[in-house]
Design an enzyme around this catalytic site. Structure first.
Site, PDB file in Angstrom:
ATOM      1  N   HIS A  22     -46.978  22.073  11.187  1.00  0.00           N
ATOM      2  CA  HIS A  22     -45.912  21.383  10.456  1.00  0.00           C
ATOM      3  C   HIS A  22     -45.999  21.695   8.957  1.00  0.00           C
ATOM      4  O   HIS A  22     -44.985  21.910   8.299  1.00  0.00           O
ATOM      5  CB  HIS A  22     -46.042  19.865  10.637  1.00  0.00           C
ATOM      6  CG  HIS A  22     -45.722  19.394  12.021  1.00  0.00           C
ATOM      7  ND1 HIS A  22     -44.587  18.681  12.332  1.00  0.00           N
ATOM      8  CD2 HIS A  22     -46.398  19.537  13.193  1.00  0.00           C
ATOM      9  CE1 HIS A  22     -44.575  18.403  13.634  1.00  0.00           C
ATOM     10  NE2 HIS A  22     -45.672  18.909  14.164  1.00  0.00           N
ATOM     11  N   ASP A 125     -40.884  15.721   6.958  1.00  0.00           N
ATOM     12  CA  ASP A 125     -41.177  16.224   8.294  1.00  0.00           C
ATOM     13  C   ASP A 125     -40.578  15.313   9.358  1.00  0.00           C
ATOM     14  O   ASP A 125     -40.458  14.094   9.186  1.00  0.00           O
ATOM     15  CB  ASP A 125     -42.696  16.316   8.492  1.00  0.00           C
ATOM     16  CG  ASP A 125     -43.052  17.039   9.776  1.00  0.00           C
ATOM     17  OD1 ASP A 125     -43.223  18.263   9.721  1.00  0.00           O
ATOM     18  OD2 ASP A 125     -43.129  16.383  10.837  1.00  0.00           O
TER      19      ASP A 125
END
Length: 498
Positions: A22, A125
């Site tokens: 990520h 995110d």
């Protein structure tokens, strides 16, 4: 930069999730925003910042407006040693639980920062569902950063909506994912357990997808020619505004030193030179690169099968293996295997971390065995490499379907069960014969291999075009920045009227 210019400059805050798959693409994306005139702030913790701070400092010293804003990770409060702040450090379920708890405790200080920094936009995110409401309260547009494929997000959406796997007599029976432009068959065992049937994790993941719907839009590390059908499906049927700005690794890391050091703190010394010498000694497209990402810890029995499968295939390979503290049998077997490979020069074992972009881009590399993590897929495609697919957890089985059934550039090794990433060690073992078979198909000289290479190279060329000036991803980034500037201007005019 004078204060008036600084005030007029678009300010975008990025909030990466502390897991390599990520964090790395978000940092690359943040750097691209800065390189196109945006004032960028990255909020992260001390240990996580240490993995990319050198790159940010280099960009800042080159004249770009980019910096990190550090927040304290509550290690002591959750019973963790100092510096354990990333999911990759979760060597057990207990440690993983503590890291996750620590991450959840960051919400309050981050919300305070959002208020203090007053950015024009927040890019967060996908794992931070709460940021959608936090941004809405502050009247700041929030962009959802989805760290995988359009295809996987569409698959999640339609499986959650229609639940086609409910009512099947067995977890190994196939169902077709409704709503997709291709016929995609899966088994319940191949989808995440929280989606297969409701469990405590469902309450964590479902809001994550809901948060996308109330966001300003979604950023994808993808490019138009790779999955245009699913980009269109996302924007029309699902109604999500989105921008493809990938592949960000190829765009943000154009020089070799950045490629080599990306994601790693230590300087690459003698071992790096040895690796390059070994690769330089091999014929073009003769080496298979084997990597299962930064999270998966495979069982001893599986490692034995991989070792024998690679050796028995007869092809050259580089294999990246994570060390496991306290497991002498496992590491002893691998060290013996490494020594044998050094003697016969067929294989090269790398422990823990490898300069992946450099290896993938080397002329000797001809393919990759991948866990179907999206970053590895994009990095392989950027240099035109076909793949052996070995998905393990999360959305990886969807990504396998994209590679094998839609793009036709992947050979499945035969993985059948989706486990949570810290439980892959109890997954069914893929046998050496299956590994040998997949390697021979991909690395052999047959027609199937030739066709996959042609298709992968075409996608690699398309990836390069997409990030050049005038390319789809380049234009999407420029358009998004212009749109955010326009929003900032409208907001300022509205405040003047008020």
């Amino acid at each position: 930069m004078d204060s008036q210019q600084s005030h007029n400059q678009l300010h975008v805050v990025f909030l990466p999730f502390p897991s390599p798959g990520h964090m790395i693409p978000m940092i690359d994306t943040a750097r691209l925003f800065a390189k196109h005139g945006v004032n960028v702030t990255i909020i992260t913790t001390h240990a996580n910042a240490s993995t990319f701070q050198k790159t940010i400092d280099s960009d800042f010293n080159s004249g770009y407006s980019i910096k990190t804003h550090l927040i304290h990770f509550p290690s002591a409060q959750v019973g963790l040693p100092h510096g354990v702040e990333n999911l990759k450090d979760g060597t057990s379920s207990e440690i993983l639980g503590r890291i996750s708890h620590g991450i959840s405790l960051l919400q309050d200080p981050i919300e305070v920062l959002f208020r203090d920094l007053k950015p024009d936009c927040i890019v967060t995110d996908m794992m931070y569902a709460w940021t959608a409401e936090a941004a809405a309260k502050l009247n700041i547009p929030r962009i959802h950063f989805y760290s995988s494929s359009y295809f996987s997000n569409c698959a999640y959406h339609f499986i959650m909506k229609y639940r086609p796997h409910d009512g099947l007599v067995s977890d190994t029976h196939k169902f077709t994912i409704p709503g997709l432009p291709h016929t995609i068959e899966m088994t319940p065992l191949q989808i995440p357990d929280w989606l297969r049937e409701k469990n405590p994790a469902t309450a964590y993941f479902e809001p994550m997808f809901k948060s996308e719907e109330i966001s300003y839009g979604t950023l994808y590390n993808s490019f138009h020619e790779l999955e245009s059908d699913y980009e269109k499906l996302s924007q029309t049927t699902m109604g999500i505004k989105s921008w493809s700005v990938g592949p960000v690794s190829a765009w943000a890391n154009k020089d070799d030193e950045k490629k080599a050091n990306r994601g790693q703190i230590e300087e690459l010394g003698k071992e790096y030179t040895e690796l390059l010498n070994w690769l330089n000694s091999k014929q073009n497209e003769s080496v298979l690169y084997v990597s299962f990402g930064s999270l998966a810890m495979l069982a001893h029995a599986q490692l034995v099968e991989i070792a024998h499968g690679l050796e028995n295939s007869g092809h050259n390979f580089i294999w990246v293996v994570r060390k496991k503290d306290g497991d002498e049998d496992r590491d002893g077997f691998l060290q013996d295997f490494e020594q044998r490979m050094k003697e016969n020069q067929k294989g090269y074992v790398i422990w823990n971390w490898a300069p992946q972009l450099v290896i993938l881009g080397h002329p000797a590399t001809g393919g990759i065995v991948t866990h179907c993590g999206w970053n590895s897929i994009l990095e392989s495609l950027s240099v035109g490499l076909p793949m052996i697919t070995w998905p393990m957890f999360a959305e990886q089985f969807y990504n396998e379907k994209l590679l094998v059934d839609v793009l036709k550039i992947g050979v499945p090794v035969g993985a059948k069960e989706n486990k949570s990433w810290n439980s892959v060690s109890v997954a069914a073992v893929v046998k050496r014969e299956e590994i040998v078979n997949a390697v021979k198909i991909l690395m052999g000289s047959g027609e199937e291999s030739k066709q996959m290479r042609i298709k992968a190279k075409k996608l690699g060329d398309a990836a390069k075009r997409s990030i050049e000036e005038g390319g789809d991803s380049y234009n999407n980034l420029i358009q998004l920045i212009a749109e955010l500037k326009s929003l900032k201007k409208s907001k300022a005019l509205g405040e003047k009227v008020d």
